[in-house]
Structure formats: structure tokens, C-alpha cells
Design an enzyme around this catalytic site. Sequence first.
Site, PDB file in Angstrom:
ATOM      1  N   HIS A 104      15.244  12.587  -5.058  1.00 62.37           N
ATOM      2  CA  HIS A 104      13.924  12.366  -5.658  1.00 62.37           C
ATOM      3  C   HIS A 104      14.004  11.668  -7.020  1.00 62.37           C
ATOM      4  O   HIS A 104      13.219  11.930  -7.923  1.00 62.37           O
ATOM      5  CB  HIS A 104      13.162  13.691  -5.780  1.00 62.37           C
ATOM      6  CG  HIS A 104      12.842  14.341  -4.458  1.00 62.37           C
ATOM      7  ND1 HIS A 104      12.629  13.651  -3.289  1.00 62.37           N
ATOM      8  CD2 HIS A 104      12.696  15.671  -4.119  1.00 62.37           C
ATOM      9  CE1 HIS A 104      12.366  14.497  -2.305  1.00 62.37           C
ATOM     10  NE2 HIS A 104      12.403  15.717  -2.771  1.00 62.37           N
ATOM     11  N   HIS A 175       4.523  15.306  -2.428  1.00 61.67           N
ATOM     12  CA  HIS A 175       5.315  16.459  -1.997  1.00 61.67           C
ATOM     13  C   HIS A 175       4.487  17.741  -1.920  1.00 61.67           C
ATOM     14  O   HIS A 175       4.917  18.805  -2.378  1.00 61.67           O
ATOM     15  CB  HIS A 175       6.500  16.638  -2.941  1.00 61.67           C
ATOM     16  CG  HIS A 175       7.728  17.169  -2.263  1.00 61.67           C
ATOM     17  ND1 HIS A 175       7.707  18.290  -1.469  1.00 61.67           N
ATOM     18  CD2 HIS A 175       9.006  16.715  -2.251  1.00 61.67           C
ATOM     19  CE1 HIS A 175       8.929  18.496  -1.013  1.00 61.67           C
ATOM     20  NE2 HIS A 175       9.736  17.567  -1.471  1.00 61.67           N
ATOM     21  N   GLU A 312       6.321  14.597   4.369  1.00 59.92           N
ATOM     22  CA  GLU A 312       6.453  13.603   3.302  1.00 59.92           C
ATOM     23  C   GLU A 312       6.628  12.222   3.927  1.00 59.92           C
ATOM     24  O   GLU A 312       7.653  11.954   4.560  1.00 59.92           O
ATOM     25  CB  GLU A 312       7.667  13.934   2.432  1.00 59.92           C
ATOM     26  CG  GLU A 312       7.669  15.350   1.904  1.00 59.92           C
ATOM     27  CD  GLU A 312       9.082  15.851   1.613  1.00 59.92           C
ATOM     28  OE1 GLU A 312       9.825  15.185   0.872  1.00 59.92           O
ATOM     29  OE2 GLU A 312       9.455  16.895   2.155  1.00 59.92           O
TER      30      GLU A 312
HETATM   31  C1  GAL Z   1      12.520  17.786   0.080  1.00 59.12           C
HETATM   32  C2  GAL Z   1      13.924  17.700   0.531  1.00 59.12           C
HETATM   33  C3  GAL Z   1      14.520  19.092   0.482  1.00 59.12           C
HETATM   34  C4  GAL Z   1      14.363  19.666  -0.901  1.00 59.12           C
HETATM   35  C5  GAL Z   1      12.929  19.539  -1.387  1.00 59.12           C
HETATM   36  C6  GAL Z   1      12.762  19.884  -2.836  1.00 59.12           C
HETATM   37  O1  GAL Z   1      11.931  16.517   0.106  1.00 59.12           O
HETATM   38  O2  GAL Z   1      14.019  17.161   1.821  1.00 59.12           O
HETATM   39  O3  GAL Z   1      15.882  19.061   0.869  1.00 59.12           O
HETATM   40  O4  GAL Z   1      15.240  19.009  -1.758  1.00 59.12           O
HETATM   41  O5  GAL Z   1      12.476  18.246  -1.236  1.00 59.12           O
HETATM   42  O6  GAL Z   1      13.197  21.149  -3.131  1.00 59.12           O
END
Ligand code: GAL
Length: 349
Positions: A104, A175, A312
Site C-alpha cells: 500500500h 479500502h 478492493e
Molecule cells: C489488504 C491486503 C492484506 C492486508 C490489508 C491491510 O489490501 O491484501 O494482506 O495487508 O490490506 O491490513
Amino acid sequence: MNSKFFGKTKEGKEAFLYTISNSQGMEVCATDFGATVVSIFVKDKDGNRRDVVLGYDDVSDYQKGTSYFGATVGRNCNRISNAKVTIDGTEYPLEANDRGNNLHSGSNAVSEQIWSVASQEENRITFHYTSPDLSEGFPGTAEIDVTFEVTEDNSLAIHYHAVSDKKTVFNFTNHCYFNLNGHDGANVLDHVLEIHASHYTPVSSNKAIPTGEIAEVEGTPFDFRTAKRIGQDIEADHEQLSYGGGYDHNFALDRTGDGVEKMAEIYSPESGIHMDVLTDRIGMQLFTMNFIGGHPGKGGISYNGRASFCLETQFFPNAINEPNFVTPLTDAGEAFDSRTVYHFSVSDK
Ligand code: GAL
């Protein structure tokens, strides 16, 4: 302007919470910290309002949190292997914030910044952020706009627009962690999910980097082409599920064109709330809140594992390093434009 104080960041910056709504009683609250959706109030089958996303009551909890609740994630969402990208022969190091990889975009990404409000109306708000050249390692000064709009048909429509003065990676997502029984609902195992995807991108280990294969869902727990309970196969003895501790995988969507199309739908029999996900993206990460638990959230509610799901919309994870995947690069001066819509209704199925 419909806004209220939402606390201060640890650097002492003030954050605000903005509310947009339609005439049907749907309301969305979003903060300028990370252009983050904090609440989505929709009506259930009995006409009672439920807030269907997890979140916090104050900006400081968002800043401490590591789950990206409701955030605008970018410039690149999801993972980049070995925390580096190469663009036209130049290598750009990124933060290795996830076991040697980038997740991210790093700990100082756009999801952690205070955005400005470019415009606000009764039912829509546009947040703006100027991301400096090489912030989080990515080239180009980027002007980024995210618009949230509550439409009369009870959708939250999200529009991303970004332009950089250098070729760069643009791959934004939202998210939101949804629970269609309300953010205080126990878990989402009884939610019934359908994803229009006959392929997904398996990962090579518990670090969640795709192998590069675009595999068929047929005969696997990843087959959501016919609606099924999230909980139906989540504990199945399948290597991919063991890597993620549940679903934490990207689906390669069965698109018929380039526009905004319905790619997933999900329904909770308990509340009767139904949500469609429409997008112009080619990928969608399903995350079932596998390894997150015990967070005190809004109203002191403790959020436990599987208390929500994320859908997402995005390019495929690690697409920048994976020749088999569509590139997430946008040329200098070109506009990155993308739309995702979460549409709510009530059904008595
Ligand atoms: C998601 C990701 C997960 C985790 C989460 C944030 O997008 O696929 O593995 O990192 O975000 O905690």
C-alpha cells in the site's frame, strides 16, 4: 459546509469529518485524513439505518491503525515485490514495510496524509492531495483528486483522477471493510458473495506476492461465479487459503468492456442489505480480515477476525514487476481516471 472536528494527528494537524447524503436517508462520512470513508449509513430490510463499514471515532486511531480502514490507498495499492520499481531503466526504491516487500505504498503514503477539500456539495465531496516527486519513492509530482458521491439510487460512487509530471505508477483503491449487518456485526461468514471472475492470481507464499499465473477458479474455493456464503469454503484445505489465513487474493474480473460494470454482489440475509460492486478496474482483491483482530473501533466496538470483507478494485498486485499482468504505469501529463461504485439495496431473498 457540513463538517466537524475529527481530532488532531500526532504532528498536531487538525482533521475534519465531512458528511454527504442523498434524499433517501443514505449518508457517508469521510475524513480528510487519507480521504478515508469513516461511515456508510444505509437502510436495512426493516428501514433501520446501519453503518456498514468499520472505522474509528478519531483521527489519531486512524493514524495508529495499520488496517487502512476506509482509506484511499495509493499511489499504488497492494504489494510490490522486493520494494522497488523500474521505470524506463531507472530503479526507484520503495519502503519495505511488508516482509521485504512494499504494501500500500508505505507508511507515509497518501492514506496517511491530510488532503484538502477541493469542493463539497450536499451529496458529493472532492479531496485533493499533491504528492511530491519521489514521495514514497515514486517519480513525479502528482496531483490527485478523489471524489465521493452519494447518488439518489443509494450508491457511493468513487472517482479517482491523477496526473503526474513524470511517468509513474497510479493504482488507487478504497479500502472499506464492510459488514452488511453493521460495523458491530459479528462476522461476515454468512454473507452471500458472487464475483464475476473465472480466474484469480495465486500467490507464491504467505507474503502474498502473485506467482504471475492467472489461474482458473473452477474447482477451487475461489469459485464465486455462483453466489455462495463467504464461510462455505474459507476453511477448506487449500494451499492458497493457508497462505492468506483465508481469502486475501486478487480476482481477474470477467470484463466485457472498458467501462464501469457490475463485477460483484454480496448480500446479508440477516439485515437484508445487498451491495453491488461496479468498477472499470480489471482486478479485485477479496480480503476477509484474516489476521486482524481485537481492534477497538467506532463506539468502542471490538473488531475481530472475519468481522468484515474488503473488495478492493485495482490493477493486479505487483503488476509493475510482473510482465504477465497489465501495467499500472501512467505517462507524464496523462490523466489516470478510474471509477468504482458501491450500490446498496435491500432484498428479501
Ligand atoms: C489488504 C491486503 C492484506 C492486508 C490489508 C491491510 O489490501 O491484501 O494482506 O495487508 O490490506 O491490513
